[in-house]
Design a protein around this motif. Structure first.
Motif, PDB file in Angstrom:
ATOM      1  N   VAL A 107       1.876 -21.630 -12.755  1.00  0.00           N
ATOM      2  CA  VAL A 107       3.289 -21.652 -13.161  1.00  0.00           C
ATOM      3  C   VAL A 107       3.887 -20.249 -13.046  1.00  0.00           C
ATOM      4  CG1 VAL A 107       4.834 -21.971 -15.147  1.00  0.00           C
ATOM      5  CG2 VAL A 107       3.115 -23.707 -14.610  1.00  0.00           C
ATOM      6  N   ALA A 108       3.157 -19.233 -13.480  1.00  0.00           N
ATOM      7  CA  ALA A 108       3.654 -17.852 -13.405  1.00  0.00           C
ATOM      8  C   ALA A 108       3.838 -17.423 -11.953  1.00  0.00           C
ATOM      9  CB  ALA A 108       2.684 -16.911 -14.122  1.00  0.00           C
ATOM     10  N   ILE A 109       2.887 -17.744 -11.089  1.00  0.00           N
ATOM     11  CA  ILE A 109       3.017 -17.376  -9.671  1.00  0.00           C
ATOM     12  C   ILE A 109       4.181 -18.122  -9.034  1.00  0.00           C
ATOM     13  CG2 ILE A 109       1.886 -17.616  -7.407  1.00  0.00           C
ATOM     14  CD1 ILE A 109      -0.740 -16.885  -8.786  1.00  0.00           C
ATOM     15  N   GLY A 110       4.346 -19.414  -9.387  1.00  0.00           N
ATOM     16  CA  GLY A 110       5.490 -20.192  -8.868  1.00  0.00           C
ATOM     17  C   GLY A 110       6.814 -19.576  -9.291  1.00  0.00           C
ATOM     18  N   ALA A 111       6.933 -19.186 -10.582  1.00  0.00           N
ATOM     19  CA  ALA A 111       8.168 -18.564 -11.083  1.00  0.00           C
ATOM     20  C   ALA A 111       8.412 -17.239 -10.358  1.00  0.00           C
ATOM     21  CB  ALA A 111       8.080 -18.361 -12.587  1.00  0.00           C
ATOM     22  N   TRP A 112       7.357 -16.466 -10.191  1.00  0.00           N
ATOM     23  CA  TRP A 112       7.516 -15.181  -9.494  1.00  0.00           C
ATOM     24  C   TRP A 112       7.956 -15.394  -8.045  1.00  0.00           C
ATOM     25  CZ3 TRP A 112       4.788 -13.187  -5.296  1.00  0.00           C
ATOM     26  CH2 TRP A 112       5.074 -11.850  -4.985  1.00  0.00           C
ATOM     27  N   GLN A 113       7.375 -16.371  -7.354  1.00  0.00           N
ATOM     28  CA  GLN A 113       7.760 -16.650  -5.963  1.00  0.00           C
ATOM     29  C   GLN A 113       9.210 -17.087  -5.874  1.00  0.00           C
ATOM     30  OE1 GLN A 113       4.853 -19.525  -4.612  1.00  0.00           O
ATOM     31  NE2 GLN A 113       3.611 -17.933  -3.613  1.00  0.00           N
ATOM     32  N   MET A 114       9.653 -17.917  -6.829  1.00  0.00           N
ATOM     33  CA  MET A 114      11.059 -18.374  -6.808  1.00  0.00           C
ATOM     34  C   MET A 114      12.006 -17.198  -7.034  1.00  0.00           C
ATOM     35  SD  MET A 114      10.984 -22.291  -7.994  1.00  0.00           S
ATOM     36  CE  MET A 114      12.629 -22.290  -8.380  1.00  0.00           C
ATOM     37  N   ARG A 115      11.657 -16.306  -7.960  1.00  0.00           N
ATOM     38  CA  ARG A 115      12.504 -15.126  -8.190  1.00  0.00           C
ATOM     39  C   ARG A 115      12.524 -14.241  -6.959  1.00  0.00           C
ATOM     40  NH1 ARG A 115      11.511 -11.466 -13.175  1.00  0.00           N
ATOM     41  NH2 ARG A 115      13.270 -10.373 -12.312  1.00  0.00           N
ATOM     42  N   LEU A 158      11.961 -15.125  -3.818  1.00  0.00           N
ATOM     43  CA  LEU A 158      12.739 -15.768  -2.742  1.00  0.00           C
ATOM     44  C   LEU A 158      14.243 -15.700  -3.042  1.00  0.00           C
ATOM     45  CD1 LEU A 158      10.575 -18.880  -1.872  1.00  0.00           C
ATOM     46  CD2 LEU A 158      11.095 -16.950  -0.385  1.00  0.00           C
ATOM     47  N   LYS A 159      14.622 -15.897  -4.297  1.00  0.00           N
ATOM     48  CA  LYS A 159      16.041 -15.837  -4.673  1.00  0.00           C
ATOM     49  C   LYS A 159      16.602 -14.439  -4.402  1.00  0.00           C
ATOM     50  CE  LYS A 159      19.213 -16.557  -8.457  1.00  0.00           C
ATOM     51  NZ  LYS A 159      19.390 -16.703  -9.869  1.00  0.00           N
ATOM     52  N   SER A 160      15.832 -13.398  -4.806  1.00  0.00           N
ATOM     53  CA  SER A 160      16.307 -12.031  -4.570  1.00  0.00           C
ATOM     54  C   SER A 160      16.324 -11.719  -3.085  1.00  0.00           C
ATOM     55  CB  SER A 160      15.469 -11.014  -5.331  1.00  0.00           C
ATOM     56  OG  SER A 160      14.139 -10.998  -4.836  1.00  0.00           O
ATOM     57  N   LYS A 163      19.818 -10.851   1.660  1.00  0.00           N
ATOM     58  CA  LYS A 163      20.218 -11.215   3.030  1.00  0.00           C
ATOM     59  C   LYS A 163      21.597 -11.882   3.036  1.00  0.00           C
ATOM     60  CE  LYS A 163      16.521  -9.932   5.234  1.00  0.00           C
ATOM     61  NZ  LYS A 163      16.538  -8.949   6.281  1.00  0.00           N
ATOM     62  N   LYS A 164      22.132 -12.125   1.864  1.00  0.00           N
ATOM     63  CA  LYS A 164      23.439 -12.753   1.672  1.00  0.00           C
ATOM     64  C   LYS A 164      23.483 -14.149   2.291  1.00  0.00           C
ATOM     65  CE  LYS A 164      25.661  -8.451   1.172  1.00  0.00           C
ATOM     66  NZ  LYS A 164      26.751  -7.620   1.336  1.00  0.00           N
ATOM     67  N   LEU A 165      22.368 -14.881   2.074  1.00  0.00           N
ATOM     68  CA  LEU A 165      22.330 -16.261   2.552  1.00  0.00           C
ATOM     69  C   LEU A 165      22.681 -17.237   1.430  1.00  0.00           C
ATOM     70  CD1 LEU A 165      19.042 -16.108   4.637  1.00  0.00           C
ATOM     71  CD2 LEU A 165      21.366 -16.208   5.503  1.00  0.00           C
TER      72      LEU A 165
END
Length: 198
Positions: free
Chosen positions: A178-186, A188-190, A195-197
């Motif tokens: 769960v922690a790795i998933g949350a970190w990956q989502m953050r 990817l979001k950043s 990239k302003k996508l």
């Protein structure tokens, strides 16, 4: 069992909780005769050193015996006991070709009793002796049942401990995922914001 003079030969025997009578071992040794190409009874000068260790590796018997004899020991720890035998000398090895045969008969429980000797000593009739044998057999069965209960309890404790560890390991793995998933989502979001996508 055959062994080389001076070598140590060990075997295991299971002893139930506080076995009374004590486990007993009868043994006799034979030396190899090269001329006859056969084993002959050992000379009186040859002896056997007997050492018995309990499951906790504590020595409960360590004694020198003759070339033929009987040893007994009392243990207060159930489980596999290690019995080691080795010859006391290598001076016979030259003329025996270094070969020694040991005949060992282990008796545990009621089989360790010599009932003929007990009957003569206590002046028991045949019926009284048989009753005594049956009582000792019942006591041995009770001891075996207690030992099996003890083993089952130990096994249950081990199983419950293992089950608890597996449960905690699964919880830790889930939290890590769960922690790795949350970190990956953050991350990817950043990345997409940079990239302003998004």
């Amino acid at each position: 069992m055959g062994m080389v003079l001076g070598a140590v030969m060990c075997l295991m025997t299971r002893v139930v909780l506080i076995v009374l009578p004590s486990p007993a071992g009868n043994y006799r040794t034979q030396l190899y005769d090269k001329q006859r190409e056969d084993y002959m009874p050992a000379t009186p000068g040859l002896g056997m050193f007997v050492e018995v260790k309990d499951p906790d590796d504590k020595v409960i018997l360590s004694r020198q015996y003759g070339s033929e004899g009987r040893f007994t020991f009392t243990s207060h720890t159930p489980g596999e006991h290690q019995i080691c035998l080795h010859s006391n000398s290598t001076k016979f090895s030259l003329f025996a070709g270094g070969m020694l045969r040991v005949h060992l008969d282990m008796q545990v429980g009621e089989h360790a009793n010599d009932y003929a000797e007990i009957a003569a000593k206590d002046k028991l009739s045949e019926l009284q002796l048989r009753v005594r044998q049956l009582i000792e057999q019942v006591e041995q069965i009770q001891k075996e049942q207690n030992y099996q209960r003890w083993r089952e309890e130990r096994f249950r404790q081990t199983s419950e401990s293992t089950n608890q560890r597996v449960l905690w390991w699964s919880i830790v793995q889930t939290l890590i995922l769960v922690a790795i998933g949350a970190w990956q989502m953050r991350h990817l979001k950043s990345f997409f914001e940079a990239k302003k996508l998004v």
